[in-house]
Write a protein that holds these residues in place. Structure first.
Motif, PDB file in Angstrom:
ATOM      1  N   THR A   1      27.874  50.215  30.770  1.00 11.23           N
ATOM      2  CA  THR A   1      28.546  51.111  29.827  1.00 11.23           C
ATOM      3  C   THR A   1      28.837  50.336  28.551  1.00 11.23           C
ATOM      4  OG1 THR A   1      30.766  50.531  30.617  1.00 11.23           O
ATOM      5  CG2 THR A   1      29.668  52.373  31.712  1.00 11.23           C
TER       6      THR A   1
ATOM      7  N   ALA B   1      31.754  49.764  27.420  1.00 14.28           N
ATOM      8  CA  ALA B   1      32.874  48.865  27.710  1.00 14.28           C
ATOM      9  C   ALA B   1      32.405  47.596  28.406  1.00 14.28           C
ATOM     10  CB  ALA B   1      33.907  49.592  28.581  1.00 14.28           C
TER      11      ALA B   1
ATOM     12  N   VAL C   1      45.817  45.005  32.049  1.00 15.22           N
ATOM     13  CA  VAL C   1      44.956  45.256  30.890  1.00 15.22           C
ATOM     14  C   VAL C   1      44.034  44.070  30.625  1.00 15.22           C
ATOM     15  CG1 VAL C   1      46.642  44.367  29.218  1.00 15.22           C
ATOM     16  CG2 VAL C   1      44.924  46.046  28.493  1.00 15.22           C
TER      17      VAL C   1
ATOM     18  N   LYS D   1      41.281  44.338  33.169  1.00 12.33           N
ATOM     19  CA  LYS D   1      40.389  45.435  32.779  1.00 12.33           C
ATOM     20  C   LYS D   1      39.364  44.965  31.749  1.00 12.33           C
ATOM     21  CE  LYS D   1      39.751  48.953  29.581  1.00 12.33           C
ATOM     22  NZ  LYS D   1      39.581  48.871  28.121  1.00 12.33           N
ATOM     23  N   GLU D   2      39.805  44.207  30.754  1.00 12.89           N
ATOM     24  CA  GLU D   2      38.900  43.713  29.714  1.00 12.89           C
ATOM     25  C   GLU D   2      37.938  42.664  30.271  1.00 12.89           C
ATOM     26  OE1 GLU D   2      41.566  42.308  26.784  1.00 12.89           O
ATOM     27  OE2 GLU D   2      42.118  44.297  26.031  1.00 12.89           O
TER      28      GLU D   2
ATOM     29  N   HIS E   1      35.784  47.261  32.617  1.00 13.02           N
ATOM     30  CA  HIS E   1      35.992  48.647  33.030  1.00 13.02           C
ATOM     31  C   HIS E   1      36.162  49.529  31.800  1.00 13.02           C
ATOM     32  CE1 HIS E   1      37.560  47.483  37.298  1.00 13.02           C
ATOM     33  NE2 HIS E   1      36.253  47.562  37.241  1.00 13.02           N
ATOM     34  N   ALA E   2      35.659  50.764  31.894  1.00 11.77           N
ATOM     35  CA  ALA E   2      35.740  51.680  30.758  1.00 11.77           C
ATOM     36  C   ALA E   2      37.179  52.109  30.496  1.00 11.77           C
ATOM     37  CB  ALA E   2      34.854  52.896  31.009  1.00 11.77           C
ATOM     38  N   HIS E   3      37.964  52.294  31.562  1.00 16.95           N
ATOM     39  CA  HIS E   3      39.346  52.750  31.423  1.00 16.95           C
ATOM     40  C   HIS E   3      40.231  51.926  32.346  1.00 16.95           C
ATOM     41  CE1 HIS E   3      37.726  56.206  29.274  1.00 16.95           C
ATOM     42  NE2 HIS E   3      36.910  56.410  30.286  1.00 16.95           N
ATOM     43  N   ILE E   4      41.452  51.720  31.921  1.00 20.95           N
ATOM     44  CA  ILE E   4      42.376  50.932  32.750  1.00 20.95           C
ATOM     45  C   ILE E   4      42.709  51.674  34.039  1.00 20.95           C
ATOM     46  CG2 ILE E   4      44.526  51.842  31.758  1.00 20.95           C
ATOM     47  CD1 ILE E   4      45.553  48.900  31.843  1.00 20.95           C
ATOM     48  N   GLY E   5      42.543  53.006  34.025  1.00 19.62           N
ATOM     49  CA  GLY E   5      42.783  53.779  35.247  1.00 19.62           C
ATOM     50  C   GLY E   5      41.841  53.385  36.359  1.00 19.62           C
ATOM     51  N   VAL E   6      40.621  52.992  36.007  1.00 20.68           N
ATOM     52  CA  VAL E   6      39.665  52.531  37.021  1.00 20.68           C
ATOM     53  C   VAL E   6      40.181  51.268  37.673  1.00 20.68           C
ATOM     54  CG1 VAL E   6      37.311  51.698  37.404  1.00 20.68           C
ATOM     55  CG2 VAL E   6      37.733  53.554  35.778  1.00 20.68           C
ATOM     56  N   THR E   7      40.639  50.329  36.847  1.00 17.15           N
ATOM     57  CA  THR E   7      41.175  49.075  37.374  1.00 17.15           C
ATOM     58  C   THR E   7      42.392  49.334  38.255  1.00 17.15           C
ATOM     59  OG1 THR E   7      40.560  48.180  35.207  1.00 17.15           O
ATOM     60  CG2 THR E   7      41.756  46.719  36.702  1.00 17.15           C
TER      61      THR E   7
END
Length: 414
Positions: free
Chosen positions: A282, A284, A374, A377-378, A382-388
């Motif tokens: 993706t 991200a 966060v 996540k970076e 991951h595209a969104h922190i919700g995934v993490t």
């Protein structure tokens, strides 16, 4: 000479083959014309729009595609014909090659055998629900006649069904492919609504993973010290890079003086091109991350080792700029890396885990060290922190429990 007007019931004179455009009683505009359909036949199709121009543009696109030899699937055709058209003319231009290959497998193995004979316009939510329920409870060995390709039958042919059922995740994926195909049929106005969206498959449980503990991670790295790809395993545990991202790294992506690495591509095996370098999963996933000092030193030693291998290989060396290569400089097949990792686990006396679990191990160990979500996540891309947050919810819950217990002890014993 009378000029045609865009009023109800008015018609314009068009050249042969251009079709007709007129306004309906409901004030919408309808355009109709003949286009090429599967089976090398021509059929009259109708498209609709809120204005004459909109309807005309839609019809012109269909006729232009027909003139190029691309058959248009009409609503009167079967779901099988539409799925074939969608894969060959639509999905192939919007999906990654590996994803398109998986879609083809789903369509050929499940969708066409189960629903392919249904007319596109007559497919109902009940049809989809009934078919999914059958998939959920049917042994795939029996349904797909897998025993026929085995040297020794061990299921239906042998008289002992192995009850090899599809997992909830696989069922959800199959359902999502059908929804994507029907969504395109709605956009092309072949059907009024996507009936697959009215069927609920439930939310499957996240795939369980077994991350390494701190002691297990140390043991793995110690055992890997003498391995040719020691630097790769070390980098995987310290950064959480995906297998394809590690194998797709090139020396130009590294800035060892600044201690950073740019993740721009991934190496995967595709059915058409073999081992191929593709863009990251993706947007991200395309990121720049910091390298620990330990990895920087390992990468410098690995570069020296690669130079020695290049001199030994001579003219047989395959120069492609990859950081991790075979002894002859070629790209490493992801399957071969998995085999090497499994062998390394056995040598270290560790339980069997997937290579991808090294990525989970990195995130879990960082969370346990108190690193912000966060930042993880970076690092993972991951595209969104919700995934993490979703993937590592169990770790966060355990850390919350530790924090609450710590506060409880502080309040009980000042």
């Amino acid at each position: 000479m009378t000029t045609p007007r865009d009023t109800s019931g008015s018609r314009r004179t068009r050249a042969n083959g251009d079709g007709t455009v007129y306004q309906r009683k409901d004030r919408r505009w309808e355009a109709a014309g003949y286009v090429l359909t599967p089976g090398n036949t021509r059929r009259r199709v109708r498209v609709y729009g809120n204005s004459r121009t909109e309807a005309l543009v839609k019809l012109t696109e269909k006729i232009a595609a027909s003139n190029r030899g691309v058959p248009a699937v009409t609503a009167q055709g079967s779901l099988s014909a539409f799925l074939t058209y969608w894969l060959e003319n639509v999905a192939v231009h919007h999906l990654r090659e590996t994803t398109h290959t998986r879609y083809i497998a789903v369509v050929e193995q499940y969708l066409i055998p189960g629903l392919g004979r249904k007319k596109l316009t007559k497919l109902t939510a009940k049809d989809v629900r009934t078919w999914l329920n059958q998939l959920r409870t049917t042994c795939q060995c029996c349904t797909r006649h897998l025993d026929a390709a085995r040297d020794e039958p061990r299921c239906c042919v042998a008289g002992q069904c192995c009850f090899k059922l599809l997992s909830p995740l696989t069922l959800t994926y199959i359902h999502s492919v059908l929804k994507s195909a029907l969504e395109h049929a709605v956009r092309e106005e072949e059907i009024p609504r996507n009936v697959a969206r009215n069927v609920r498959t439930g939310t499957p449980r996240p795939r369980r993973f077994e991350p390494l503990t701190t002691d297990e991670a140390r043991r793995l790295l110690t055992t890997a010290q003498d391995h040719r790809l020691h630097t790769l395993f070390e980098l995987a545990l310290h950064t959480g890079l995906r297998k394809g991202e590690l194998l797709g790294l090139r020396w130009e992506d590294l800035d060892l003086d600044a201690g950073t690495v740019a993740i721009r591509r991934t190496l995967q095996r595709t059915s058409a091109g073999g081992l191929t370098t593709l863009p990251t999963k993706t947007r991200a996933s395309e990121r720049r991350i910091a390298l620990p000092t330990r990895c920087i030193q390992s990468l410098k030693r690995h570069h020296e080792q690669q130079q020695r291998e290049r001199e030994a290989a001579g003219t047989a060396w395959q120069h492609n700029g990859h950081v991790f290569t075979t002894a002859q400089g070629g790209p490493i097949d992801p399957t071969n890396l998995t085999r090497a990792f499994t062998t390394l686990l056995g040598k270290a006396g560790l339980r069997h885990i997937r290579f991808h679990d090294l990525r989970h191990s990195t995130a879990t160990l960082l969370l346990e060290q108190g690193v912000e979500l966060v930042v993880i996540k970076e690092l993972l891309g991951h595209a969104h922190i919700g995934v993490t947050a979703t993937v590592y919810a169990h770790v966060r819950l355990r850390l919350q429990r530790d924090a609450i217990d710590l506060l409880d002890r502080a309040l009980d014993h000042p």
